[in-house]
Design a protein around this motif. Structure first.
Motif, PDB file in Angstrom:
ATOM      1  N   UNK A  26       0.806  -1.220   0.000  1.00 33.44           N
ATOM      2  CA  UNK A  26       0.000   0.000   0.000  1.00 33.44           C
ATOM      3  C   UNK A  26       0.832   1.259   0.000  1.00 33.44           C
ATOM      4  N   UNK A  27       0.207   2.360  -0.374  1.00 30.71           N
ATOM      5  CA  UNK A  27       0.873   3.649  -0.347  1.00 30.71           C
ATOM      6  C   UNK A  27       1.123   4.064   1.104  1.00 30.71           C
ATOM      7  N   UNK A  28       1.968   5.106   1.288  1.00 30.95           N
ATOM      8  CA  UNK A  28       2.370   5.485   2.644  1.00 30.95           C
ATOM      9  C   UNK A  28       1.441   6.505   3.304  1.00 30.95           C
ATOM     10  N   UNK A  29       0.421   7.009   2.587  1.00 29.06           N
ATOM     11  CA  UNK A  29      -0.468   7.979   3.237  1.00 29.06           C
ATOM     12  C   UNK A  29      -1.550   7.238   4.036  1.00 29.06           C
ATOM     13  N   UNK A  30      -2.474   7.994   4.638  1.00 32.83           N
ATOM     14  CA  UNK A  30      -3.480   7.383   5.502  1.00 32.83           C
ATOM     15  C   UNK A  30      -4.373   6.424   4.729  1.00 32.83           C
ATOM     16  N   UNK A  31      -4.775   6.828   3.525  1.00 35.83           N
ATOM     17  CA  UNK A  31      -5.618   5.947   2.727  1.00 35.83           C
ATOM     18  C   UNK A  31      -4.891   4.643   2.409  1.00 35.83           C
ATOM     19  N   UNK A  32      -3.607   4.750   2.070  1.00 36.37           N
ATOM     20  CA  UNK A  32      -2.835   3.554   1.752  1.00 36.37           C
ATOM     21  C   UNK A  32      -2.601   2.654   2.953  1.00 36.37           C
ATOM     22  N   UNK A  33      -2.241   3.249   4.086  1.00 30.84           N
ATOM     23  CA  UNK A  33      -1.947   2.431   5.267  1.00 30.84           C
ATOM     24  C   UNK A  33      -3.205   1.789   5.845  1.00 30.84           C
ATOM     25  N   UNK A  90      11.914   5.537  -1.725  1.00 31.48           N
ATOM     26  CA  UNK A  90      11.217   4.876  -2.830  1.00 31.48           C
ATOM     27  C   UNK A  90      10.172   5.755  -3.510  1.00 31.48           C
ATOM     28  N   UNK A  91       9.648   6.725  -2.784  1.00 31.03           N
ATOM     29  CA  UNK A  91       8.639   7.603  -3.360  1.00 31.03           C
ATOM     30  C   UNK A  91       7.264   6.969  -3.389  1.00 31.03           C
ATOM     31  N   UNK A  92       6.358   7.647  -4.116  1.00 29.65           N
ATOM     32  CA  UNK A  92       4.960   7.228  -4.151  1.00 29.65           C
ATOM     33  C   UNK A  92       4.767   5.950  -4.974  1.00 29.65           C
ATOM     34  N   UNK A  93       3.843   5.124  -4.515  1.00 31.24           N
ATOM     35  CA  UNK A  93       3.364   4.003  -5.315  1.00 31.24           C
ATOM     36  C   UNK A  93       4.276   2.796  -5.337  1.00 31.24           C
ATOM     37  N   UNK A  94       4.090   1.952  -6.339  1.00 33.53           N
ATOM     38  CA  UNK A  94       4.844   0.718  -6.475  1.00 33.53           C
ATOM     39  C   UNK A  94       6.285   1.053  -6.838  1.00 33.53           C
ATOM     40  N   UNK A  95       7.217   0.421  -6.149  1.00 37.19           N
ATOM     41  CA  UNK A  95       8.636   0.709  -6.369  1.00 37.19           C
ATOM     42  C   UNK A  95       9.383  -0.554  -6.778  1.00 37.19           C
ATOM     43  N   UNK A  96      10.513  -0.349  -7.441  1.00 37.15           N
ATOM     44  CA  UNK A  96      11.385  -1.471  -7.796  1.00 37.15           C
ATOM     45  C   UNK A  96      11.893  -2.163  -6.527  1.00 37.15           C
ATOM     46  N   UNK A  97      12.184  -1.353  -5.485  1.00 38.21           N
ATOM     47  CA  UNK A  97      12.657  -1.933  -4.225  1.00 38.21           C
ATOM     48  C   UNK A  97      11.607  -2.859  -3.616  1.00 38.21           C
ATOM     49  N   UNK A  98      10.331  -2.445  -3.707  1.00 40.05           N
ATOM     50  CA  UNK A  98       9.265  -3.272  -3.163  1.00 40.05           C
ATOM     51  C   UNK A  98       9.124  -4.584  -3.916  1.00 40.05           C
ATOM     52  N   UNK A  99       9.255  -4.515  -5.240  1.00 42.07           N
ATOM     53  CA  UNK A  99       9.171  -5.730  -6.053  1.00 42.07           C
ATOM     54  C   UNK A  99      10.362  -6.643  -5.772  1.00 42.07           C
ATOM     55  N   UNK A 100      11.557  -6.043  -5.636  1.00 44.28           N
ATOM     56  CA  UNK A 100      12.749  -6.833  -5.299  1.00 44.28           C
ATOM     57  C   UNK A 100      12.584  -7.518  -3.941  1.00 44.28           C
TER      58      UNK A 100
END
Length: 381
Positions: A76-83, A110-120
């Motif tokens: 999920x994203x890091x804001x309230x809606x995402x968490x 990593x910034x907003x949204x889906x990241x390469x780090x998250x996929x890794x």
């Protein structure tokens, strides 16, 4: 429907909304049944989740993962809606399945949204399926990368799609041009709720677990400031009932710390910022939250910090002092720094023509921000 008709509904029905909060102009555009539903939210008013495009594909893929024991990442994203989205879907799935993990990207690395780090990270952890919440609708390249690593994606987003959808297993977004779902304004957490609702309908897992998570949905609706109409109104109403009547431990503790008495309504939820961090407290704990807040502060030089402290103090004290001065106060007994900052604001305000009330209201948030930064600075030093 005219005002007489609306008043008749109010007289004959128990209302979930105080009359003083009625938006008469908006209600006059509604039918009789719509007005009745507006004043009397009911969970039966929620739409069939399978009306949403790709919902069948989403539930089928998740059921496959459950049957084969595949590892699922709730992302999920890091804001309230995402968490809150992550907290809701993870809590729901973990009530009957344990081969799953959650992931929220680092805002600064990593910034907003889906990241390469998250996929890794998912690849390293042996994840087979990622459920992305409140993000992903424009992450075409990232999804392609995941596909090359044999990691499937289900996207649950409420933002407007681009010209081409990501090549995920399923894309849940009522704003898709080809999606005929009746309500388009769900929050990211609301999309996550609809996914869990669909899984619940197919498998008869019981409604209690899902409906006990509606407080998280209400938090997302308030924090993301989505329209309080249709399904959002129903979800927010029952989520607020939970917060007021049976708050989870984290919410109860935050209310206690804030000395908040009385009933919490949607307006309080919007502006009562501490509640918006409930999901992060639940998922990470306070130390993890403070660690994230400290990261950018550690890279600021000492001279910059001093300049920032001085600037905020100048704005805060000067604006409040000048606001009081304009209401009959004097400079007598004021410290030299106070007299200096007040004089600066007096000259600046007369030159610019700003309203003194506006100027006065600047001071409180500036001083509040100064206190927060000093706290972070002391804890990170």
């Amino acid at each position: 429907m005219d005002k007489d008709g609306i008043n008749m509904v109010l007289r004959n029905k128990s209302s979930a909304t105080p009359v003083s909060a009625v938006n008469w102009q908006g209600l006059q555009q509604m039918s009789v049944d719509e007005v009745k539903n507006y004043f009397n939210p009911n969970l039966n008013q929620l739409h069939d989740p399978f009306l949403m495009k790709d919902m069948d594909k989403s539930t089928n893929r998740i059921e496959q993962a459950l049957e084969e024991g595949q590892k699922i990442m709730v992302y999920g994203d890091y804001d309230v809606d995402g968490t809150t989205s992550v907290a809701l879907v993870y809590s729901f799935l973990s009530s009957f399945y344990d081969n799953l993990m959650y992931y929220i990207p680092d805002r600064y690395k990593e910034g907003y949204g889906i990241s390469i780090q998250g996929i890794d990270r998912a690849k390293k952890e042996g994840v087979d399926l990622i459920i992305a919440l409140d993000c992903g609708i424009k992450a075409n390249e990232k999804i392609e990368n995941a596909n090359s690593l044999k990691i499937d994606f289900i996207i649950c987003d409420h933002h407007t799609p681009g010209e081409e959808l990501p090549k995920a297993i399923a894309v849940l977004d009522p704003k898709r041009i080809d999606c005929n779902y009746p309500y388009k304004e769900l929050s990211g957490c609301g999309i996550g709720f609809k996914l869990c609702q669909a899984l619940n309908l197919k498998n008869s897992w019981g409604k209690d677990v899902l409906y006990n998570l509606l407080d998280l949905t209400a938090l997302s609706i308030a924090s993301d400031i989505v329209p309080l109409t249709g399904e959002n109104r129903v979800l927010a109403y029952f989520g607020l009932k939970l917060i007021n009547e049976k708050p989870r431990k984290s919410i109860a503790r935050l209310l206690e710390l804030a000395n908040k008495d009385g009933r919490i309504d949607i307006t309080a939820l919007v502006f009562f910022g501490a509640l918006g961090m409930v999901a992060i407290f639940d998922l990470f704990g306070f130390e993890r939250l403070r660690e994230r807040m400290e990261q950018p502060w550690k890279h600021i030089s000492f001279a910059t910090k001093i300049a920032l402290y001085f600037s905020l103090g100048l704005v805060g004290i000067g604006s409040i002092s000048y606001w009081l001065l304009e209401r009959g106060g004097t400079l007598d007994g004021m410290s030299p720094f106070g007299q200096f900052t007040t004089s600066v604001f007096q000259s600046a305000t007369r030159t610019s023509g700003f309203n003194t009330v506006d100027i006065g209201q600047v001071g409180v948030p500036m001083l509040f921000l100064l206190i927060i930064l000093m706290f972070i600075g002391s804890s990170s030093s």
